[in-house]
Design an enzyme around this catalytic site. Structure first.
Site, mmCIF file in Angstrom:
data_model
loop_
_atom_site.group_PDB
_atom_site.id
_atom_site.type_symbol
_atom_site.label_atom_id
_atom_site.label_comp_id
_atom_site.label_asym_id
_atom_site.label_seq_id
_atom_site.Cartn_x
_atom_site.Cartn_y
_atom_site.Cartn_z
ATOM 1 N N ASP A 134 0.815 -1.208 0.000
ATOM 2 C CA ASP A 134 0.000 0.000 0.000
ATOM 3 C C ASP A 134 0.854 1.266 0.000
ATOM 4 O O ASP A 134 1.701 1.452 -0.861
ATOM 5 C CB ASP A 134 -0.967 -0.039 1.187
ATOM 6 N N TYR A 245 -0.959 11.398 0.739
ATOM 7 C CA TYR A 245 -1.783 11.255 -0.459
ATOM 8 C C TYR A 245 -1.940 12.576 -1.191
ATOM 9 O O TYR A 245 -2.023 12.610 -2.414
ATOM 10 C CB TYR A 245 -3.164 10.709 -0.087
ATOM 11 N N HIS A 301 -7.384 -6.540 -1.354
ATOM 12 C CA HIS A 301 -6.240 -5.634 -1.319
ATOM 13 C C HIS A 301 -5.329 -5.952 -0.138
ATOM 14 O O HIS A 301 -4.115 -5.781 -0.216
ATOM 15 C CB HIS A 301 -6.748 -4.192 -1.215
#
Length: 337
Positions: A134, A245, A301
């Site tokens: 991730d 992010y 995921h």
């Protein structure tokens, strides 16, 4: 065409950012009206037992003090687990920044890459196998490109090579739709409020929701969930990751001569990832001089939680084997992510 394409990308990302942020704002307003202020009460969750009794250590880097956990024989091969590095968190790995500076600029990709370089060099680690998932994996792909002399092998779980992600993003409507949370996280304040409200239900849905959650739910206990909530409820627990992010689309371009990863690469990929199109995994191989993709059927995921025994077996095999397919005649690309 390059400038025009970049302009369209900015317009598209900004439009999606406003769209999802407006939707989140309307939802939060409705919750305020129907649920009251109790919906937004922030809790600090206690430290669960699974976070205790580890061999905790600290290293002072140039600008931050970093926490890590050391386990195993002193003379063993080095497996640097970066599943939880730079704000992301996995209690089984326990690798996080202790210093959480404020401001988006402090989460610039270049700084985060250099944190890992400093960590490896300061501790004098040799022949490092770098494993990541991730948010940490986005950084570690670049570490392997820019500092290949420090990395012997790279293990990536469910995150494509940066250029492969860009390629998948261009050709795959599915990937653009799956990236909704990235657009939302570009805004400030609203994502933090959404993440921390309703007893962190949004965070819980990531792991236990029907769409995005772990398929083998028995592998993710209430104590595991409490560990995540404990870390994210600390001061700066959500702001740090979201600031990362927000800087994602401003990540520096990768030099053309460095886009191909030279160390051996193993990509482990749960094929029911709700956030990433598996075409990103398939495209990633062409940017690895020496690597392969191992699809894990039925895994989400969170592949390392869904199939921990299988993931560990593939990792162990990869660290021992020498024969690997070498990709020839690789093209060069410029990164926009």
């Amino acid at each position: 065409m390059g400038v025009f394409r970049d302009l369209l990308t900015v317009v598209y990302v900004t439009w999606r950012q406003y769209l999802y942020t407006s939707g989140a704002l309307l939802t939060l307003t409705w919750k305020w009206m129907t649920k009251g202020k109790d919906y937004f009460v922030e809790y600090v969750y206690p430290e669960p037992e699974c976070l205790k009794n580890w061999n905790h250590k600290y290293v002072q880097l140039k600008d931050i003090r970093m926490h890590y956990v050391e386990e195993g024989p002193v003379d063993g091969e080095v497996l640097l687990m970066s599943f939880g590095i730079h704000g992301d968190f996995s209690w089984s790995i326990l690798n996080e920044r202790i210093d959480r500076p404020s401001g988006i600029s402090n989460y610039n990709m270049s700084l985060l890459i250099d944190d890992i370089r400093q960590f490896i060099e300061t501790l004098g680690l040799k022949k490092v196998t770098l494993a990541a998932h991730d948010w940490g994996a986005m950084i570690c792909w670049r570490v392997a490109m820019l500092h290949e002399n420090l990395i012997d092998r790279l293990i990536i779980c469910n995150v494509p090579h940066p250029i492969a992600f860009y390629e998948a993003y261009k050709i795959s409507k599915e990937q653009r739709e799956k990236s909704w949370y990235i657009y939302l996280f570009q805004s400030q304040y609203i994502p933090e409020i959404a993440m921390r409200s309703n007893k962190m239900r949004m965070l819980e849905a990531m792991f236990r929701g029907k769409k995005a959650g772990i398929r083998n739910s028995q592998n993710f206990t209430d104590e595991d969930m409490l560990a995540w909530k404990h870390v994210f409820s600390q001061p700066g627990g959500t702001t740090g990751p979201l600031n990362y992010y927000r800087d994602l689309f401003n990540a520096p371009s990768i030099p053309r001569k460095l886009v191909v990863v030279q160390p051996k690469v193993l990509i482990l990929w749960g094929d029911e990832d709700e956030f990433l199109d598996k075409r990103g995994a398939e495209l990633s191989v062409k940017f690895c001089r020496n690597g392969r993709v191992q699809m894990i059927r039925g895994a989400s995921h969170w592949v390392q939680q869904d199939q921990p025994e299988l993931v560990n077996a593939y990792m162990e095999q990869f660290m021992k084997e020498d024969n690997y397919r070498v990709v020839e005649n690789l093209n060069e690309f410029k990164s926009h992510l």
